[in-house]
Write a protein that holds these residues in place. Structure first.
Motif, PDB file in Angstrom:
ATOM      1  N   PRO A 100      -0.561  -0.688  -6.188  1.00  0.00           N
ATOM      2  CA  PRO A 100       0.322  -0.227  -5.107  1.00  0.00           C
ATOM      3  C   PRO A 100      -0.506   0.100  -3.863  1.00  0.00           C
TER       4      PRO A 100
ATOM      5  N   LEU B  21       5.812  -6.468  -5.049  1.00  0.00           N
ATOM      6  CA  LEU B  21       6.134  -5.171  -5.656  1.00  0.00           C
ATOM      7  C   LEU B  21       6.914  -4.301  -4.679  1.00  0.00           C
ATOM      8  N   ASN B  22       6.479  -4.274  -3.432  1.00  0.00           N
ATOM      9  CA  ASN B  22       7.152  -3.431  -2.429  1.00  0.00           C
ATOM     10  C   ASN B  22       8.568  -3.906  -2.161  1.00  0.00           C
TER      11      ASN B  22
ATOM     12  N   PHE C  21       6.627   1.600 -10.353  1.00  0.00           N
ATOM     13  CA  PHE C  21       5.491   1.974  -9.506  1.00  0.00           C
ATOM     14  C   PHE C  21       4.328   2.500 -10.354  1.00  0.00           C
TER      15      PHE C  21
ATOM     16  N   LEU D  15      10.652  -2.695  -4.990  1.00  0.00           N
ATOM     17  CA  LEU D  15      10.864  -1.250  -4.873  1.00  0.00           C
ATOM     18  C   LEU D  15      11.908  -0.923  -3.817  1.00  0.00           C
TER      19      LEU D  15
ATOM     20  N   LYS E 161       2.180   1.142   1.660  1.00  0.00           N
ATOM     21  CA  LYS E 161       3.618   0.953   1.814  1.00  0.00           C
ATOM     22  C   LYS E 161       4.364   1.302   0.528  1.00  0.00           C
ATOM     23  N   SER E 162       3.751   1.012  -0.614  1.00  0.00           N
ATOM     24  CA  SER E 162       4.383   1.344  -1.895  1.00  0.00           C
ATOM     25  C   SER E 162       4.616   2.845  -1.993  1.00  0.00           C
ATOM     26  N   TYR E 163       3.595   3.614  -1.642  1.00  0.00           N
ATOM     27  CA  TYR E 163       3.728   5.070  -1.665  1.00  0.00           C
ATOM     28  C   TYR E 163       4.776   5.548  -0.648  1.00  0.00           C
TER      29      TYR E 163
ATOM     30  N   SER F 101       1.168  -7.120  -4.122  1.00  0.00           N
ATOM     31  CA  SER F 101       1.660  -5.817  -3.646  1.00  0.00           C
ATOM     32  C   SER F 101       2.892  -6.000  -2.768  1.00  0.00           C
TER      33      SER F 101
END
Length: 482
Positions: free
Chosen positions: A210, A179-180, A200, A183, A213-215, A176
């Motif tokens: 996610p 991923l962040n 995402f 992003l 933090k991803s959101y 994650s």
């Protein structure tokens, strides 16, 4: 150019390698010995290099020499790390990979990747990844984290996005955190907001979940772009997917609502946040206070300021200054004075901005005497008022005919070593010259000028007012004689 960058390893390269393996001696023919710590004990590098030089062996022939080994993966890593030239470091790495039974380590690959990345040889990084993939060599998640960082610093969002799928091809599931980071790189470019959103949405299908933090990353960018409905949709999906929003999630939405002038909706969101047990941070309150003041909802702003401490967030000087400025802007300077008193009773010390906002507001409403008291208070506390505050105060006293008070303000300013602006000098000299009592005129001027005046006071520039006064007196004297 590409052939030059990927030139085959020849005798000179091997000679350079040998020099780095025994760096303490200046000359190759005196430095290379079979006892070098970076070579196997039974290897005589010097004799091997002589043989290579004498026979002028080519690259293919070199690979057929079973006795010549560059060493263990650990030794190769140390050798690569010692190179200042990234191209030479890659040649060493390539040569080591061509040796029989040699398997490079992820750490040596990482060292090489960092060297190439700092020198912006991104195509060589792609070639190395392709080579590792074709040979079935595994790579650790740490290596990919650094590759993502390299592309982020180089402002290459497309390569950062490609790295996500490269990790999957290597059988390495992105975390994650990775991923962040991707992003964040993507949403920093307007053209890559849609690819970021697609990544995402598809991340779950690749085994990446996610997190909050991803959101937040996507909610923030959609709020900034005015797509508040999408941000709200993401916020609601967090609850459906068992992702717990944090204080930042609420603050991002509140900022988006305030930016859309929906401050009441932002206040309602704050209430919902408090009811669910969250403690808003200082930035959340600052956002709401500023928006309420700009919407002229001063009563609501003051109530929110009073509730902060009760709800576990002590207001700081910035919160108080926001409300003070809001009240002064709407012509309610006396209410602002009360807020300043509350501020000090709550053990929050006013700063220069607090006093200057208040004195300017008082002067705008013609309350010069009270403004003068606050100027004196701020100077006693060690704050030096800006020349604009003094100018406004002097101008206010002169306009109402209180020359003595204007001179007193200027005297206090000089006493604290602060030189007024030339326009302030011109104004006060013109005001003094309007006094008909010549004795009083001399007393006032003497009172002002008895203080130490520095060069930057530029009092000479204020002489025009005094000159006009003398001309008028001279003309009046002539007319009486006539």
């Amino acid at each position: 150019m590409r052939q030059h960058l990927l030139r085959p390893c020849n005798y000179k390269t091997l000679e350079t390698v040998a020099v780095h393996l025994a760096p303490k001696t200046p000359l190759l023919h005196n430095s290379i010995s079979s006892s070098s710590s970076l070579y196997q004990p039974d290897l005589n590098v010097h004799n091997e290099l002589k043989t290579l030089s004498a026979t002028n062996i080519n690259h293919k022939h070199l690979e057929q020499q079973p006795d010549f080994s560059i060493g263990s993966p650990c030794r190769v890593q140390k050798l690569i790390a010692s190179q200042s030239d990234p191209l030479l470091a890659k040649e060493i790495f390539d040569y080591a990979c061509r040796q029989p039974h040699f398997r490079p380590s992820s750490s040596s690959f990482l060292v090489l990747i960092l060297k190439l990345g700092r020198s912006k040889y991104f195509s060589l990084i792609d070639d190395l990844l392709l080579s590792f993939k074709s040979r079935g060599y595994p790579l650790s998640p740490t290596v990919f984290s650094y590759i993502i960082k390299i592309y982020g610093e180089a402002d290459l969002p497309d390569k950062a996005l490609k790295t996500f799928y490269t990790m999957i091809e290597f059988g390495c599931t992105p975390s994650s955190k990775q991923l962040n980071r991707i992003l964040e790189i993507l949403v920093s470019h307007r053209n890559f907001i849609r690819p970021a959103f697609d990544l995402f949405k598809n991340a779950r299908h690749h085994g990446v979940l996610p997190n909050t933090k991803s959101y937040n990353i996507l909610m923030r960018v959609f709020c900034w772009n005015g797509d508040l409905s999408i941000a709200y949709t993401l916020f609601n999906k967090m609850f459906k997917r068992d992702v717990v929003p944090d204080v930042e999630s609420y603050r991002i939405l509140m900022q988006g609502l305030c930016r859309k002038n929906q401050v009441i909706g932002a206040v309602d969101l704050l209430e919902d946040m408090l009811n669910k047990g969250y403690v808003p941070d200082t930035l959340s309150y600052a956002t709401l206070l500023n928006s309420l003041c700009r919407k002229k909802k001063l009563r609501e702003a003051y109530k929110l300021l009073c509730r902060m401490k009760v709800k576990g967030c002590n207001p700081d000087v910035a919160h108080y200054n926001t409300v003070i400025t809001g009240f002064c802007r709407e012509g309610r300077a006396l209410d602002a004075c009360k807020i300043l008193e509350d501020m000090q009773s709550n053990r929050c010390l006013p700063n220069l901005v607090s006093y200057q906002s208040l004195t300017n507001g008082l002067c705008d409403q013609g309350m010069f005497e009270l403004a003068k008291d606050y100027v004196e208070e701020m100077t006693l506390k060690g704050f030096c008022p800006h020349f604009s505050v003094i100018h406004t105060l002097v101008k206010g006293f002169i306009n109402v005919g209180r020359i003595d008070d204007s001179c007193s303000v200027l005297e206090d300013m000089l006493k604290h070593g602060k030189a007024p602006h030339s326009e302030t000098w011109e104004m006060i000299i013109s005001g003094v010259c309007e006094v008909e009592d010549t004795v009083k005129l001399c007393e006032i001027l003497e009172k002002i000028l008895k203080k130490d005046v520095r060069r930057d006071t530029r009092i000479v520039e204020a002489g025009s007012g005094l000159g006009e006064y003398l001309i008028r007196k001279l003309q009046a004297s002539k007319s009486r004689r006539a």
